[in-house]
Design a protein around this motif. Structure first.
Motif, PDB file in Angstrom:
ATOM      1  N   LEU A 191       1.278  -0.940  -0.029  1.00 19.32           N
ATOM      2  CA  LEU A 191      -0.001  -0.522  -0.021  1.00 19.32           C
ATOM      3  C   LEU A 191       0.673   1.139   0.398  1.00 19.32           C
ATOM      4  CD1 LEU A 191      -2.642  -1.175   3.130  1.00 19.32           C
ATOM      5  CD2 LEU A 191      -2.688  -1.326   0.094  1.00 19.32           C
ATOM      6  N   ALA A 192       2.326   1.276  -0.293  1.00 18.93           N
ATOM      7  CA  ALA A 192       2.767   2.921  -0.470  1.00 18.93           C
ATOM      8  C   ALA A 192       2.943   2.729  -1.431  1.00 18.93           C
ATOM      9  CB  ALA A 192       4.192   2.194   0.414  1.00 18.93           C
ATOM     10  N   ARG A 193       2.650   4.156  -1.977  1.00 16.95           N
ATOM     11  CA  ARG A 193       2.565   4.655  -2.600  1.00 16.95           C
ATOM     12  C   ARG A 193       2.092   6.699  -2.832  1.00 16.95           C
ATOM     13  NH1 ARG A 193       1.219   0.982  -3.729  1.00 16.95           N
ATOM     14  NH2 ARG A 193       0.486  -0.261  -5.772  1.00 16.95           N
ATOM     15  N   THR A 194       2.781   7.117  -4.050  1.00 19.80           N
ATOM     16  CA  THR A 194       3.417   8.658  -2.938  1.00 19.80           C
ATOM     17  C   THR A 194       2.855   8.909  -4.956  1.00 19.80           C
ATOM     18  OG1 THR A 194       4.189   8.507  -1.530  1.00 19.80           O
ATOM     19  CG2 THR A 194       3.794  10.091  -2.491  1.00 19.80           C
ATOM     20  N   GLU A 195       2.006   9.836  -5.228  1.00 22.08           N
ATOM     21  CA  GLU A 195       2.483  10.448  -5.823  1.00 22.08           C
ATOM     22  C   GLU A 195       3.777  11.453  -6.694  1.00 22.08           C
ATOM     23  OE1 GLU A 195      -0.473  13.271  -9.946  1.00 22.08           O
ATOM     24  OE2 GLU A 195      -1.303  12.831  -8.302  1.00 22.08           O
ATOM     25  N   ALA A 196       4.292  11.202  -7.436  1.00 27.13           N
ATOM     26  CA  ALA A 196       6.034  12.211  -7.678  1.00 27.13           C
ATOM     27  C   ALA A 196       5.867  13.488  -7.668  1.00 27.13           C
ATOM     28  CB  ALA A 196       6.927  12.044  -8.586  1.00 27.13           C
ATOM     29  N   LEU A 197       4.462  14.021  -8.650  1.00 31.57           N
ATOM     30  CA  LEU A 197       4.776  15.354  -9.097  1.00 31.57           C
ATOM     31  C   LEU A 197       4.645  16.046  -8.192  1.00 31.57           C
ATOM     32  CD1 LEU A 197       5.557  17.359 -11.456  1.00 31.57           C
ATOM     33  CD2 LEU A 197       2.356  17.391 -12.575  1.00 31.57           C
ATOM     34  N   PRO A 198       3.667  16.452  -7.519  1.00 26.45           N
ATOM     35  CA  PRO A 198       3.086  17.571  -6.156  1.00 26.45           C
ATOM     36  C   PRO A 198       4.390  16.934  -5.661  1.00 26.45           C
ATOM     37  CG  PRO A 198       1.768  15.898  -6.321  1.00 26.45           C
ATOM     38  CD  PRO A 198       2.782  15.358  -7.501  1.00 26.45           C
ATOM     39  N   GLU A 232       7.065   5.457   0.860  1.00 28.78           N
ATOM     40  CA  GLU A 232       5.935   6.938   1.828  1.00 28.78           C
ATOM     41  C   GLU A 232       6.345   8.223   1.480  1.00 28.78           C
ATOM     42  OE1 GLU A 232       4.078   6.364   4.092  1.00 28.78           O
ATOM     43  OE2 GLU A 232       3.949   4.064   3.588  1.00 28.78           O
ATOM     44  N   GLN A 233       5.804   9.250   1.075  1.00 29.31           N
ATOM     45  CA  GLN A 233       5.299  10.475   0.297  1.00 29.31           C
ATOM     46  C   GLN A 233       7.461  10.689   1.995  1.00 29.31           C
ATOM     47  OE1 GLN A 233       2.740  12.917   0.427  1.00 29.31           O
ATOM     48  NE2 GLN A 233       3.936  14.744   1.185  1.00 29.31           N
ATOM     49  N   GLU A 266      12.884  13.130   1.876  1.00 30.09           N
ATOM     50  CA  GLU A 266      14.639  12.663   2.899  1.00 30.09           C
ATOM     51  C   GLU A 266      15.178  12.486   2.028  1.00 30.09           C
ATOM     52  OE1 GLU A 266      16.180  12.028   6.596  1.00 30.09           O
ATOM     53  OE2 GLU A 266      14.461  12.962   6.631  1.00 30.09           O
ATOM     54  N   THR A 267      15.160  12.010   0.569  1.00 31.81           N
ATOM     55  CA  THR A 267      15.924  11.586   0.112  1.00 31.81           C
ATOM     56  C   THR A 267      16.282  13.084  -0.993  1.00 31.81           C
ATOM     57  OG1 THR A 267      14.625  10.284  -1.753  1.00 31.81           O
ATOM     58  CG2 THR A 267      15.287   9.486  -0.426  1.00 31.81           C
ATOM     59  N   VAL A 268      15.286  13.480  -2.235  1.00 33.86           N
ATOM     60  CA  VAL A 268      15.120  14.351  -2.810  1.00 33.86           C
ATOM     61  C   VAL A 268      15.409  15.846  -2.491  1.00 33.86           C
ATOM     62  CG1 VAL A 268      14.055  15.399  -4.990  1.00 33.86           C
ATOM     63  CG2 VAL A 268      13.042  12.824  -4.250  1.00 33.86           C
ATOM     64  N   GLY A 269      14.977  16.343  -1.251  1.00 33.07           N
ATOM     65  CA  GLY A 269      15.154  16.978  -0.163  1.00 33.07           C
ATOM     66  C   GLY A 269      16.542  17.389   0.375  1.00 33.07           C
ATOM     67  N   ASN A 270      17.289  15.671   0.793  1.00 28.44           N
ATOM     68  CA  ASN A 270      18.496  16.302   0.534  1.00 28.44           C
ATOM     69  C   ASN A 270      19.138  16.204  -0.300  1.00 28.44           C
ATOM     70  OD1 ASN A 270      19.881  15.399   3.354  1.00 28.44           O
ATOM     71  ND2 ASN A 270      18.418  13.988   3.207  1.00 28.44           N
ATOM     72  N   LEU A 271      19.615  15.356  -1.556  1.00 27.30           N
ATOM     73  CA  LEU A 271      20.183  16.235  -2.547  1.00 27.30           C
ATOM     74  C   LEU A 271      19.384  17.211  -3.746  1.00 27.30           C
ATOM     75  CD1 LEU A 271      19.172  12.607  -4.672  1.00 27.30           C
ATOM     76  CD2 LEU A 271      21.256  13.291  -3.261  1.00 27.30           C
ATOM     77  N   LEU A 272      18.479  18.002  -3.314  1.00 33.85           N
ATOM     78  CA  LEU A 272      18.530  19.251  -3.532  1.00 33.85           C
ATOM     79  C   LEU A 272      19.795  20.171  -3.071  1.00 33.85           C
ATOM     80  CD1 LEU A 272      14.297  19.123  -4.599  1.00 33.85           C
ATOM     81  CD2 LEU A 272      16.520  19.996  -5.845  1.00 33.85           C
ATOM     82  N   GLU A 273      19.573  20.111  -1.771  1.00 31.27           N
ATOM     83  CA  GLU A 273      20.003  20.505  -0.800  1.00 31.27           C
ATOM     84  C   GLU A 273      21.217  20.624  -0.554  1.00 31.27           C
ATOM     85  OE1 GLU A 273      20.350  21.675   4.566  1.00 31.27           O
ATOM     86  OE2 GLU A 273      18.995  20.332   3.559  1.00 31.27           O
TER      87      GLU A 273
END
Length: 314
Positions: free
Chosen positions: A155-162, A194-195, A200-207
């Motif tokens: 059941l773990a799923r998240t729409e990426a764009l938002p 999970e959202q 956590e992952t993309v935010g760390n890379l962007l930062e």
């Protein structure tokens, strides 16, 4: 005794009888095939309904097998629903325990950080640095425990764009002098994560990219090529997330050092050196891949291969 007659008439009768017999047998064979095919299709229709119900669960549209099933497969549907319920209870219990642990550790660490400001340098700075590192490490292991608890959940799923749009807006607000172009193809791609873990992952890379970028940090999301999909599961597809900056980049030796836990190549920049390690751990928990390389423009290119939600079930 001898019987004399026209042989052609006898052969004609035999030929007519053989033709009628062959037609009857052919008709019987075709009819049997059609009848058996219809019986098989009708008999397997409940299994097709079960397949569609499982497809809805896989796509996140339902949380259990719904519908009427014949008594032959009703025990199977009941066991699947019981397995899903058990999985959900385990996930909720793990999340509650992780939340309790985080709450119990948050206050002592905050006290240490506050007290470190009252201690004269360099002892105060040392305590502060170590407390911040401890806080990041505790959070990292809490994330790993939470992911391990829900990794097998369907059941773990998240729409990426938002989620990515929200992260990019925050980065643009914090770094007004830099550009953050975002490209997601297809726009409705769903990640089997999970959202909080995506953030956590993309935010760390962007930062991390924003610290060293001169003007631009690009974020691209696209489906992985066919030869990469389903490497361990024919029904699993993958999404590639790339974060590229136009900074000085890293050499291969520096990339290996940067991937080590707690390692910071530039001590003048803020941070604990755990960001890339956390990204790698989260990606690994989802059976994904994380890597660094030099981008086409000379900057650093961070690439994540993450699981996506597949709706087309064979």
């Amino acid at each position: 005794f001898r019987v004399v007659g026209n042989r052609d008439v006898l052969e004609s009768d035999i030929s007519d009888f053989s033709g009628s017999l062959y037609l009857a047998l052919a008709g019987f064979g075709v009819g049997s095939l059609l009848l058996n095919a219809a019986a098989i299709l009708i008999g397997l229709r409940p299994l097709d309904r079960a397949r569609k119900a499982l497809e809805k669960i896989r796509a996140g549209e339902s949380e259990q097998l719904d519908g009427e099933f014949p008594r032959e497969i009703l025990p199977l549907a009941s066991e699947v629903n019981a397995l899903i319920d058990s999985n959900r209870r385990i996930v909720e219990r793990a999340r509650m325990q992780v939340g309790n642990l985080a709450h119990s550790l948050k206050t002592p660490i905050a006290v240490l950080l506050n007290e470190s400001r009252l201690i004269s340098a360099p002892q105060g700075e040392l305590v502060k640095t170590q407390a911040e590192a401890m806080q990041s490490q505790v959070q990292s292991y809490l994330n790993r425990a939470r992911i391990a608890a829900q990794r097998e959940s369907v059941l773990a799923r998240t729409e990426a764009l938002p989620v990515l749009e929200r992260l990019v807006r925050v980065m643009r607000r914090l770094n007004a002098d830099k550009q953050f172009p975002l490209h997601v193809d297809p726009p409705g791609v769903m990640l089997a994560m999970e959202q909080q873990d995506i953030e956590e992952t993309v935010g760390n890379l962007l930062e991390n990219a924003a610290r060293y970028a001169r003007n631009t940090v690009s974020l691209r999301v696209f489906m992985a090529p066919a030869d990469l999909r389903g490497t361990d599961d024919a029904r699993k597809s993958w999404v590639i997330v790339e974060v590229e900056d136009d900074g000085p980049g890293l050499e291969p030796d520096e990339i290996r050092e940067a991937m080590k836990r707690g390692k910071r190549l530039d001590e003048s920049k803020p941070g604990t050196g755990l960001g890339l390690s956390i990204v790698n751990e989260i990606a690994s928990e989802y059976q994904g891949v994380f890597g660094l390389s030099r981008g086409p423009g000379g900057g650093l290119l961070a690439r994540l291969v993450l699981p996506a939600v597949t709706k087309d079930v064979a």
